[in-house]
Scaffold this active site. Structure first.
Site, PDB file in Angstrom:
ATOM      1  N   LYS A 206       0.840  -1.203   0.000  1.00 19.36           N
ATOM      2  CA  LYS A 206       0.000   0.000   0.000  1.00 19.36           C
ATOM      3  C   LYS A 206       0.871   1.249   0.000  1.00 19.36           C
ATOM      4  O   LYS A 206       1.598   1.519   0.952  1.00 19.36           O
ATOM      5  CB  LYS A 206      -0.907   0.051   1.221  1.00 19.36           C
ATOM      6  CG  LYS A 206      -1.906   1.207   1.073  1.00 19.36           C
ATOM      7  CD  LYS A 206      -2.501   1.684   2.374  1.00 19.36           C
ATOM      8  CE  LYS A 206      -1.801   2.853   2.995  1.00 19.36           C
ATOM      9  NZ  LYS A 206      -1.903   4.135   2.324  1.00 19.36           N
ATOM     10  N   GLY A 258       7.304   4.479   8.023  1.00 24.14           N
ATOM     11  CA  GLY A 258       6.445   5.639   8.250  1.00 24.14           C
ATOM     12  C   GLY A 258       6.747   6.248   9.601  1.00 24.14           C
ATOM     13  O   GLY A 258       7.862   6.106  10.129  1.00 24.14           O
ATOM     14  N   SER A 259       5.735   6.883  10.172  1.00 24.69           N
ATOM     15  CA  SER A 259       5.969   7.619  11.415  1.00 24.69           C
ATOM     16  C   SER A 259       6.023   6.669  12.615  1.00 24.69           C
ATOM     17  O   SER A 259       5.459   5.572  12.585  1.00 24.69           O
ATOM     18  CB  SER A 259       4.854   8.642  11.618  1.00 24.69           C
ATOM     19  OG  SER A 259       3.620   7.967  11.679  1.00 24.69           O
ATOM     20  N   THR A 260       6.686   7.132  13.666  1.00 25.14           N
ATOM     21  CA  THR A 260       6.807   6.333  14.883  1.00 25.14           C
ATOM     22  C   THR A 260       5.427   6.097  15.502  1.00 25.14           C
ATOM     23  O   THR A 260       5.143   5.000  15.987  1.00 25.14           O
ATOM     24  CB  THR A 260       7.772   7.028  15.867  1.00 25.14           C
ATOM     25  OG1 THR A 260       9.068   7.048  15.256  1.00 25.14           O
ATOM     26  CG2 THR A 260       7.868   6.317  17.190  1.00 25.14           C
ATOM     27  N   GLY A 263       3.724   3.398  13.560  1.00 27.15           N
ATOM     28  CA  GLY A 263       4.500   2.172  13.811  1.00 27.15           C
ATOM     29  C   GLY A 263       4.113   1.532  15.138  1.00 27.15           C
ATOM     30  O   GLY A 263       3.924   0.314  15.224  1.00 27.15           O
ATOM     31  N   GLU A 280      10.448   0.691  10.057  1.00 30.32           N
ATOM     32  CA  GLU A 280      11.423   1.750   9.768  1.00 30.32           C
ATOM     33  C   GLU A 280      10.710   3.051  10.045  1.00 30.32           C
ATOM     34  O   GLU A 280       9.813   3.452   9.288  1.00 30.32           O
ATOM     35  CB  GLU A 280      11.854   1.704   8.289  1.00 30.32           C
ATOM     36  CG  GLU A 280      12.479   0.399   7.846  1.00 30.32           C
ATOM     37  CD  GLU A 280      13.931   0.258   8.261  1.00 30.32           C
ATOM     38  OE1 GLU A 280      14.493   1.192   8.861  1.00 30.32           O
ATOM     39  OE2 GLU A 280      14.498  -0.813   7.995  1.00 30.32           O
ATOM     40  N   CYS A 314      13.759  10.631   6.378  1.00 33.75           N
ATOM     41  CA  CYS A 314      13.754  10.153   7.764  1.00 33.75           C
ATOM     42  C   CYS A 314      15.117  10.293   8.411  1.00 33.75           C
ATOM     43  O   CYS A 314      15.236  10.523   9.601  1.00 33.75           O
ATOM     44  CB  CYS A 314      13.308   8.702   7.792  1.00 33.75           C
ATOM     45  SG  CYS A 314      14.238   7.694   6.643  1.00 33.75           S
ATOM     46  N   GLU A 411      10.518  15.374  15.392  1.00 37.27           N
ATOM     47  CA  GLU A 411      10.830  15.278  13.966  1.00 37.27           C
ATOM     48  C   GLU A 411       9.977  16.301  13.209  1.00 37.27           C
ATOM     49  O   GLU A 411       8.754  16.300  13.319  1.00 37.27           O
ATOM     50  CB  GLU A 411      10.506  13.867  13.471  1.00 37.27           C
ATOM     51  CG  GLU A 411      10.962  13.634  12.046  1.00 37.27           C
ATOM     52  CD  GLU A 411      10.579  12.255  11.535  1.00 37.27           C
ATOM     53  OE1 GLU A 411       9.448  11.818  11.783  1.00 37.27           O
ATOM     54  OE2 GLU A 411      11.415  11.625  10.875  1.00 37.27           O
TER      55      GLU A 411
HETATM   56  P1  NAP Z   1       2.675   7.777   8.289  1.00 40.14           P
HETATM   57  O1  NAP Z   1       1.617   8.750   8.534  1.00 40.14           O
HETATM   58  O2  NAP Z   1       3.075   6.878   9.393  1.00 40.14           O
HETATM   59  O3  NAP Z   1       2.216   6.918   7.028  1.00 40.14           O
HETATM   60  C1  NAP Z   1       2.975   5.879   6.485  1.00 40.14           C
HETATM   61  C2  NAP Z   1       2.063   4.930   5.763  1.00 40.14           C
HETATM   62  O4  NAP Z   1       1.217   4.269   6.699  1.00 40.14           O
HETATM   63  C3  NAP Z   1       1.131   5.591   4.753  1.00 40.14           C
HETATM   64  O5  NAP Z   1       0.953   4.730   3.672  1.00 40.14           O
HETATM   65  C4  NAP Z   1      -0.131   5.730   5.579  1.00 40.14           C
HETATM   66  O6  NAP Z   1      -1.271   5.884   4.785  1.00 40.14           O
HETATM   67  C5  NAP Z   1      -0.144   4.430   6.335  1.00 40.14           C
HETATM   68  N1  NAP Z   1      -0.936   4.424   7.558  1.00 40.14           N
HETATM   69  C6  NAP Z   1      -1.482   5.462   8.247  1.00 40.14           C
HETATM   70  N2  NAP Z   1      -2.130   5.010   9.345  1.00 40.14           N
HETATM   71  C7  NAP Z   1      -2.000   3.654   9.345  1.00 40.14           C
HETATM   72  C8  NAP Z   1      -2.434   2.616  10.230  1.00 40.14           C
HETATM   73  N3  NAP Z   1      -3.114   2.873  11.349  1.00 40.14           N
HETATM   74  N4  NAP Z   1      -2.123   1.336   9.933  1.00 40.14           N
HETATM   75  C9  NAP Z   1      -1.401   1.042   8.831  1.00 40.14           C
HETATM   76  N5  NAP Z   1      -0.965   1.983   7.963  1.00 40.14           N
HETATM   77  C10 NAP Z   1      -1.258   3.274   8.218  1.00 40.14           C
HETATM   78  O7  NAP Z   1       4.016   8.457   7.804  1.00 40.14           O
HETATM   79  P2  NAP Z   1       4.165   9.527   6.654  1.00 40.14           P
HETATM   80  O8  NAP Z   1       3.713  10.823   7.214  1.00 40.14           O
HETATM   81  O9  NAP Z   1       3.574   9.037   5.405  1.00 40.14           O
HETATM   82  O10 NAP Z   1       5.746   9.509   6.429  1.00 40.14           O
HETATM   83  C11 NAP Z   1       6.618  10.243   7.181  1.00 40.14           C
HETATM   84  C12 NAP Z   1       7.252   9.418   8.283  1.00 40.14           C
HETATM   85  O11 NAP Z   1       7.898   8.266   7.760  1.00 40.14           O
HETATM   86  C13 NAP Z   1       8.323  10.165   9.017  1.00 40.14           C
HETATM   87  O12 NAP Z   1       8.160   9.995  10.406  1.00 40.14           O
HETATM   88  C14 NAP Z   1       9.604   9.516   8.550  1.00 40.14           C
HETATM   89  O13 NAP Z   1      10.673   9.627   9.428  1.00 40.14           O
HETATM   90  C15 NAP Z   1       9.202   8.135   8.313  1.00 40.14           C
HETATM   91  N6  NAP Z   1      10.091   7.464   7.363  1.00 40.14           N
HETATM   92  C16 NAP Z   1      10.990   6.553   7.844  1.00 40.14           C
HETATM   93  C17 NAP Z   1      11.866   5.904   6.991  1.00 40.14           C
HETATM   94  C18 NAP Z   1      12.850   4.892   7.494  1.00 40.14           C
HETATM   95  O14 NAP Z   1      13.409   4.172   6.696  1.00 40.14           O
HETATM   96  N7  NAP Z   1      13.051   4.788   8.790  1.00 40.14           N
HETATM   97  C19 NAP Z   1      11.819   6.173   5.623  1.00 40.14           C
HETATM   98  C20 NAP Z   1      10.896   7.103   5.152  1.00 40.14           C
HETATM   99  C21 NAP Z   1      10.023   7.734   6.049  1.00 40.14           C
HETATM  100  P3  NAP Z   1      -1.717   7.369   4.377  1.00 40.14           P
HETATM  101  O15 NAP Z   1      -0.704   7.881   3.446  1.00 40.14           O
HETATM  102  O16 NAP Z   1      -3.007   7.186   3.729  1.00 40.14           O
HETATM  103  O17 NAP Z   1      -1.803   8.152   5.657  1.00 40.14           O
END
Ligand code: NAP
Ligand code: MG
Length: 501
Positions: A206, A258-260, A263, A280, A314, A411
């Site tokens: 997804k 994605g976000s902590t 996660g 991650e 990230c 962050e």
């Molecule tokens: P996010 O809000 O956590 O979303 C990540 C993904 O999860 C999106 O596809 C999101 O869908 C989906 N999602 C949202 N709620 C969910 C749930 N309850 N269950 C399962 N999936 C769900 O993060 P983001 O704002 O897209 O990305 C930014 C974050 O990612 C930052 O904190 C960044 O540090 C982190 N990141 C980490 C790495 C790494 O390798 N460590 C790499 C890249 C990014 P939607 O898009 O529809 O909300």
């Protein structure tokens, strides 16, 4: 003796003032990539079981270009029924085809995807920049190249797993449910799919709500590469779609970037199940600059590490820790360099800083910067002209930051750098580690022994020395503490998708 006050000459003015004064004289002529040959469909369905299927809910949502706010396309919103269909398709594909293939043949399919990505590199880079707002320099020279390299690298492992883990009988897990964020849409899809496929798993992926297009183009590439139906399924949707995927009882492995916050929610949701999981998550990396560092080189590393790609990284070096004696010079050089950054059209090959990915993200960055000012830090924003439409934020640094400030702890995920100083290497290490995150860090010094000494004491998954944000598919990446667990990339990345004795 009579002394006359020397007249302030242009040559003595800091470069940022010069750039403001003479800015237009030094502008690059626009050099935009033309999107004419790129075909974005008006609507995308779900890619399930090798077919493009309308969503059960019949609902679609728009994906827009954050640099123009124009609608690019609309994509299907998958619900729990669609997720169930996709997981079933992946299970059938696993039992019927993928687990029965000889590893060398699996490898051939993965190589094929890598080659197709290279052939379509230009189109993919343009769509990535249109849908997500990142500069074409980044998508063309980093995202797409690394995505192809990732498939190529893991294709090579497909028939060598026994050598990767000698005597440990490596076996595929089954069906992987994978959820990715918006900052590297194609590359994160590659990081997830390539090792999963090479190790013999089938996938349901997804993409993020705001950046679904390159994952859908990848689905078309996978279709053209003739993978058996259901080996890869791409389902678009919002958070609820992701939650339905990771919570599906027939998923054997959850891979999330994605976000902590999300996660943690996922970890709770699957606690007690047999699902294997890798996370991650976020970061708040320290870039540590010692006074003996090659400062001009360090400035480029700091600038690239936080401002290119709008800080939507990230592992961005979002905290600068600079040795006190070098701080005035480093801050002056930083401001000078910031004044030369070009912000604007992501499709322009000269652009350094593109658009912020979404209105929501822009509001989050603004709110955190306002808190920085309110808590007493001093703000400097690059004097960039902002386009009238779209979501933009000028590269910004804060000085006079203390550890308790939110901008030093949270962050921001935007082009914002919090600067702090230190006097001893021990203090630098203590400050660098004083965070709930532990994804990455940077060290800038002339002394190799000092970088090793410091690196050993930093609690971060990746530490770069005299460089920043360098990646290679053979090198594992992942976090400590609340930045998550598990590794992607390298031989270690195979383990996330294997059972071993
Ligand atoms: P996010 O809000 O956590 O979303 C990540 C993904 O999860 C999106 O596809 C999101 O869908 C989906 N999602 C949202 N709620 C969910 C749930 N309850 N269950 C399962 N999936 C769900 O993060 P983001 O704002 O897209 O990305 C930014 C974050 O990612 C930052 O904190 C960044 O540090 C982190 N990141 C980490 C790495 C790494 O390798 N460590 C790499 C890249 C990014 P939607 O898009 O529809 O909300
Ligand atoms: Mg978009």
């Amino acid at each position: 003796m009579v002394t006359t006050e020397p007249k302030e000459s242009a040559a003595k003015k800091p470069a940022n003032e010069l750039a403001i004064q003479f800015g237009s004289a030094w502008e690059y002529a626009p050099a935009p990539e033309t999107p004419d040959h790129v075909k974005i469909e008006p609507r995308y369905e779900l890619f399930i079981g090798g077919k493009w299927q309308a969503p059960h809910s019949k609902k679609y949502f728009d994906t827009i270009s954050p640099s123009t706010e124009e609608k690019l396309s609309e994509v299907a919103e998958a619900d729990a029924t669609d997720i169930d269909n996709a997981v079933k398709a992946a299970r059938v594909a696993y039992e019927k085809y993928w687990s029965k293939l000889r590893p060398i043949d699996r490898g051939k399919y993965v190589y094929r995807i890598s080659r197709a990505l290279q052939e379509k590199a230009r189109e993919l880079a343009i769509v990535e920049s249109m849908d997500g707002g990142k500069p074409i320099k980044e998508s063309r020279d980093f995202d797409v190249v690394q995505a192809a390299a990732h498939f190529f690298y893991y294709a090579g492992w497909a028939d060598k797993l026994a050598y990767a883990f000698p005597g440990r009988n490596p076996r595929a897990l089954g069906v992987a449910g994978q959820v990715i964020p918006w900052n590297f849409p194609l590359l994160m899809a590659a990081w997830k799919l390539a090792p999963a496929l090479a190790t013999g798993n089938t996938c349901v992926l997804k993409p993020a709500e705001t950046t679904p297009l390159t994952a859908l183009l990848l689905a078309k590439i996978i279709e053209e590469c003739d993978l058996p139906p259901g080996v890869v399924n791409i389902v678009t949707g919002a958070g609820a779609t992701g939650a339905a995927l990771v919570g599906h009882p027939d998923v054997d492995k959850v891979a999330f970037t994605g976000s902590t916050d999300v996660g943690k929610r996922i970890q709770k949701a699957i606690a007690g199940s047999k699902k294997k999981i890798t996370l991650e998550l976020g970061g708040k990396a320290a870039n540590i600059v010692f006074a003996d560092a090659p400062l001009d080189q360090a400035i480029e590393g700091i600038i690239g590490g936080i401002f290119f790609n709008q800080g939507h990284v990230c592992c961005a070096g979002s905290r600068l820790l600079v040795e006190e004696s070098a701080a005035p010079a480093v801050i002056r050089k930083l401001k000078d360099r910031m004044a030369t950054l070009r912000l604007g059209d992501p499709l322009d090959k000269n652009t350094d800083v593109g658009a912020i990915n979404s209105k929501m993200q822009l509001e989050k960055i603004r709110e955190l910067c306002a808190s920085g000012e309110k808590e007493g830090a001093e703000r400097f924003s690059a004097p960039c002209a902002m386009p009238k439409r779209g979501y933009w934020f000028a590269p910004t640094i804060f000085t006079g930051v203390s550890q308790s400030h939110r901008i030093a702890r949270e962050e921001i995920f935007g082009p914002v750098l919090a600067v702090q100083t230190f006097r001893t290497p021990e203090e630098a290490i203590e400050k660098a580690n004083n965070t709930m995150y532990g994804l990455s860090a940077g060290i800038w010094t002339d002394k190799g022994s000092k970088s090793f000494w410091v690196a050993q004491r930093l609690k971060a998954g990746v530490v770069w020395a005299n460089t920043y944000n360098k990646f290679d598919p053979s090198s594992p990446f992942g976090g400590f503490k609340e930045s998550g667990f598990g590794r992607e990339g390298g031989r270690q990345g195979l383990l996330a998708y294997l059972e071993v004795d």
